[in-house]
Design a protein around this motif. Structure first.
Motif, PDB file in Angstrom:
ATOM      1  N   GLU A 142      -7.995   4.400  -0.217  1.00 20.55           N
ATOM      2  CA  GLU A 142      -7.101   3.176  -0.391  1.00 20.55           C
ATOM      3  C   GLU A 142      -5.695   3.353  -0.054  1.00 20.55           C
ATOM      4  OE1 GLU A 142      -4.879   2.652  -2.742  1.00 20.55           O
ATOM      5  OE2 GLU A 142      -5.036   3.936  -4.211  1.00 20.55           O
ATOM      6  N   CYS A 143      -4.955   2.193   0.226  1.00 14.43           N
ATOM      7  CA  CYS A 143      -3.630   2.389   0.544  1.00 14.43           C
ATOM      8  C   CYS A 143      -2.684   1.460  -0.262  1.00 14.43           C
ATOM      9  CB  CYS A 143      -3.489   2.262   2.021  1.00 14.43           C
ATOM     10  SG  CYS A 143      -1.652   3.152   2.679  1.00 14.43           S
ATOM     11  N   LEU A 144      -3.171   1.207  -1.448  1.00 12.06           N
ATOM     12  CA  LEU A 144      -2.545   0.138  -2.347  1.00 12.06           C
ATOM     13  C   LEU A 144      -1.260   1.146  -2.852  1.00 12.06           C
ATOM     14  CD1 LEU A 144      -5.230  -1.537  -4.341  1.00 12.06           C
ATOM     15  CD2 LEU A 144      -3.593  -2.762  -2.828  1.00 12.06           C
ATOM     16  N   HIS A 145      -1.308   2.402  -3.039  1.00 13.48           N
ATOM     17  CA  HIS A 145      -0.357   3.338  -3.455  1.00 13.48           C
ATOM     18  C   HIS A 145       0.616   3.608  -2.402  1.00 13.48           C
ATOM     19  CE1 HIS A 145      -3.013   6.239  -1.700  1.00 13.48           C
ATOM     20  NE2 HIS A 145      -2.100   7.131  -1.620  1.00 13.48           N
ATOM     21  N   CYS A 146       0.374   3.279  -1.132  1.00 12.71           N
ATOM     22  CA  CYS A 146       1.248   3.868  -0.022  1.00 12.71           C
ATOM     23  C   CYS A 146       2.467   3.673   0.043  1.00 12.71           C
ATOM     24  CB  CYS A 146       0.345   3.741   1.536  1.00 12.71           C
ATOM     25  SG  CYS A 146      -1.163   4.656   1.464  1.00 12.71           S
ATOM     26  N   GLN A 147       2.854   2.376  -0.268  1.00  9.72           N
ATOM     27  CA  GLN A 147       4.182   1.876   0.092  1.00  9.72           C
ATOM     28  C   GLN A 147       5.073   2.362  -0.996  1.00  9.72           C
ATOM     29  OE1 GLN A 147       4.306  -2.674  -0.352  1.00  9.72           O
ATOM     30  NE2 GLN A 147       6.755  -2.416   0.071  1.00  9.72           N
ATOM     31  N   TYR A 148       4.539   2.805  -2.337  1.00 13.69           N
ATOM     32  CA  TYR A 148       5.530   3.328  -3.301  1.00 13.69           C
ATOM     33  C   TYR A 148       5.328   4.934  -3.250  1.00 13.69           C
ATOM     34  CZ  TYR A 148       4.593  -1.466  -4.570  1.00 13.69           C
ATOM     35  OH  TYR A 148       4.479  -2.869  -4.475  1.00 13.69           O
ATOM     36  N   THR A 149       4.336   5.304  -2.926  1.00 13.58           N
ATOM     37  CA  THR A 149       4.020   6.941  -2.642  1.00 13.58           C
ATOM     38  C   THR A 149       4.452   7.645  -1.738  1.00 13.58           C
ATOM     39  OG1 THR A 149       2.401   6.616  -4.570  1.00 13.58           O
ATOM     40  CG2 THR A 149       2.665   8.662  -3.638  1.00 13.58           C
ATOM     41  N   HIS A 150       4.283   6.899  -0.502  1.00 12.80           N
ATOM     42  CA  HIS A 150       4.444   7.263   0.609  1.00 12.80           C
ATOM     43  C   HIS A 150       5.521   6.587   1.576  1.00 12.80           C
ATOM     44  CE1 HIS A 150       1.205   9.845  -0.117  1.00 12.80           C
ATOM     45  NE2 HIS A 150       0.257   9.026   0.059  1.00 12.80           N
ATOM     46  N   PRO A 151       6.791   6.480   1.087  1.00 10.76           N
ATOM     47  CA  PRO A 151       7.818   5.554   1.780  1.00 10.76           C
ATOM     48  C   PRO A 151       8.116   5.851   3.187  1.00 10.76           C
ATOM     49  CG  PRO A 151       8.813   7.153   0.068  1.00 10.76           C
ATOM     50  CD  PRO A 151       7.286   7.048  -0.137  1.00 10.76           C
ATOM     51  N   SER A 152       8.008   7.282   3.430  1.00 10.55           N
ATOM     52  CA  SER A 152       8.205   7.563   4.677  1.00 10.55           C
ATOM     53  C   SER A 152       7.069   7.276   5.875  1.00 10.55           C
ATOM     54  CB  SER A 152       8.589   9.407   4.821  1.00 10.55           C
ATOM     55  OG  SER A 152       7.400   9.848   4.437  1.00 10.55           O
ATOM     56  N   PHE A 153       5.938   7.584   5.537  1.00  9.39           N
ATOM     57  CA  PHE A 153       4.738   6.979   6.270  1.00  9.39           C
ATOM     58  C   PHE A 153       4.666   5.743   6.279  1.00  9.39           C
ATOM     59  CE2 PHE A 153       0.308   5.778   6.644  1.00  9.39           C
ATOM     60  CZ  PHE A 153      -0.097   6.744   7.408  1.00  9.39           C
ATOM     61  N   SER A 154       5.110   4.594   5.368  1.00  8.63           N
ATOM     62  CA  SER A 154       5.107   3.296   5.343  1.00  8.63           C
ATOM     63  C   SER A 154       5.908   2.723   6.400  1.00  8.63           C
ATOM     64  CB  SER A 154       5.025   2.804   4.028  1.00  8.63           C
ATOM     65  OG  SER A 154       4.307   3.132   3.170  1.00  8.63           O
ATOM     66  N   VAL A 155       7.083   3.485   6.594  1.00  3.65           N
ATOM     67  CA  VAL A 155       7.982   3.071   7.856  1.00  3.65           C
ATOM     68  C   VAL A 155       7.217   2.941   9.060  1.00  3.65           C
ATOM     69  CG1 VAL A 155       9.979   3.936   9.145  1.00  3.65           C
ATOM     70  CG2 VAL A 155      10.169   3.824   6.472  1.00  3.65           C
ATOM     71  N   TYR A 156       6.590   4.042   9.455  1.00  2.00           N
ATOM     72  CA  TYR A 156       5.590   3.917  10.514  1.00  2.00           C
ATOM     73  C   TYR A 156       4.561   3.382  10.506  1.00  2.00           C
ATOM     74  CZ  TYR A 156       8.664   8.179  11.737  1.00  2.00           C
ATOM     75  OH  TYR A 156       9.736   9.069  12.012  1.00  2.00           O
ATOM     76  N   TYR A 157       3.953   3.108   9.525  1.00  2.00           N
ATOM     77  CA  TYR A 157       2.620   2.417   9.437  1.00  2.00           C
ATOM     78  C   TYR A 157       2.604   1.277   7.918  1.00  2.00           C
ATOM     79  CZ  TYR A 157       0.885   5.801  12.640  1.00  2.00           C
ATOM     80  OH  TYR A 157       0.596   6.456  14.005  1.00  2.00           O
TER      81      TYR A 157
END
Length: 319
Positions: A142-157
């Protein structure tokens, strides 16, 4: 069986007997990504793995890059392996696994988009984490956590349109459904991943130990470039990996303390979690039923033998 609407109970993340049942039901019957053929560079050199307490050794047998065999380190017997047309090496760990095309019937069109023989092997990283193997898979699926836990990754995706497409024994993650060619992110049931983006590729195996709360993480990294370009890529993907690592340790701590027991799954954003947990549930329940029926038959046969012996002792003529 109906699809899961709630997560597996916390006990499934903390129980040693349950893991042993998972090992027989799930892991002995799976196929595992060992890497592209470029990982096996030296003829005769052993590349070691361990999946669910089964030690493996993969070897390149000749100058032919695809001449790779996999052996059980304990028995010395060769295991079934499979090399895809585009150069990915998969292996079993027991004879109980079905044929590759039966286990992954829809996989080849997706992995056919990348020539993995052109991605040079660069580096591997291994370490243990204080979490159950499913805790890490939950996070990947799941990627519900991505925006908050992976800010650098969320910039690209950006996770706004993040979608997971579930197939038989694997899932494809798509950051933007309008750009399906932008990166390839795959989860292979039960514990392997493949991520192709940014000029490189990373994969990891979530390897359970005999302790349900301890898991060994094995990462492999590949990239078109060496030197500074690769180090920049490596730093980025390692940051994402360590963010997940910390999240998983905290989640496992809550599971073991009873802070969290089970919860409701988001029917749109957590389909990947629901899919793989459903597979685990189905396989474990089927294995338990099979073993229970086998035990009942053994008890019945043993009881019949005992009755026969007893009757012979009472009435020797019965023999």
């Amino acid at each position: 069986m109906a699809s899961l609407t709630r997560t597996l109970p916390a006990s499934w993340y903390c129980s040693s007997p349950l893991y042993q049942l998972e090992r027989r039901a799930v892991f002995l019957k799976g196929w595992y990504l060992l890497g592209p053929v470029t990982k096996f560079q030296v003829v005769g050199e052993k590349v070691g793995y361990e999946v669910a307490q089964v030690p493996l050794a993969a070897r390149r047998m000749s100058e032919e890059p695809r001449d790779i065999k996999v052996f059980n380190e304990t028995t010395g017997f060769e295991l079934r392996s499979y090399i895809t047309e585009t150069g990915l090496v998969f292996s079993t760990i027991s004879d109980e696994a079905p044929p590759f095309d039966e286990f992954f019937p829809d996989l080849k069109p997706l992995i056919g988009r990348v020539d993995f023989t052109k991605l040079p092997y660069r580096r591997s990283v291994k370490y243990e984490g204080r979490f159950n193997w499913k805790t890490m898979v939950d996070g990947y699926q799941e990627c519900l956590h991505c925006q908050y836990t992976h800010p650098s990754f969320s910039v690209y995706y950006p996770p706004t349109f993040y979608t997971v497409y579930n197939h038989k024994n694997f899932s494809q993650h798509v950051a933007d459904p309008q750009k399906p060619e932008d990166g390839l992110f795959l989860y292979f049931f039960p514990n392997c991943t493949l991520n192709v983006y940014g000029g490189g590729m990373s994969s990891f195996r979530v390897c359970p130990t005999e302790k349900p709360g301890i898991t060994r993480m094995e990462f492999d990294y590949y990239h078109q470039e060496s030197g500074e370009k690769f180090e920049e890529y490596f730093k980025f993907v390692r940051q994402v990996a360590m963010e997940d690592y910390e999240l998983c340790e905290k989640a496992q701590e809550n599971l073991e303390k009873g802070v969290y027991s089970e919860g409701i799954l988001n029917p749109e954003k957590e389909t990947g979690v629901a899919y793989y947990q459903q597979r685990v549930l189905e396989l474990v329940c089927a294995q338990h039923e099979t073993e229970r029926e086998s035990e009942s038959r053994d008890i019945y046969r043993s009881s019949n033998r005992s009755d026969s012996v007893a009757s012979q002792l009472v009435d020797p003529a019965a023999s």
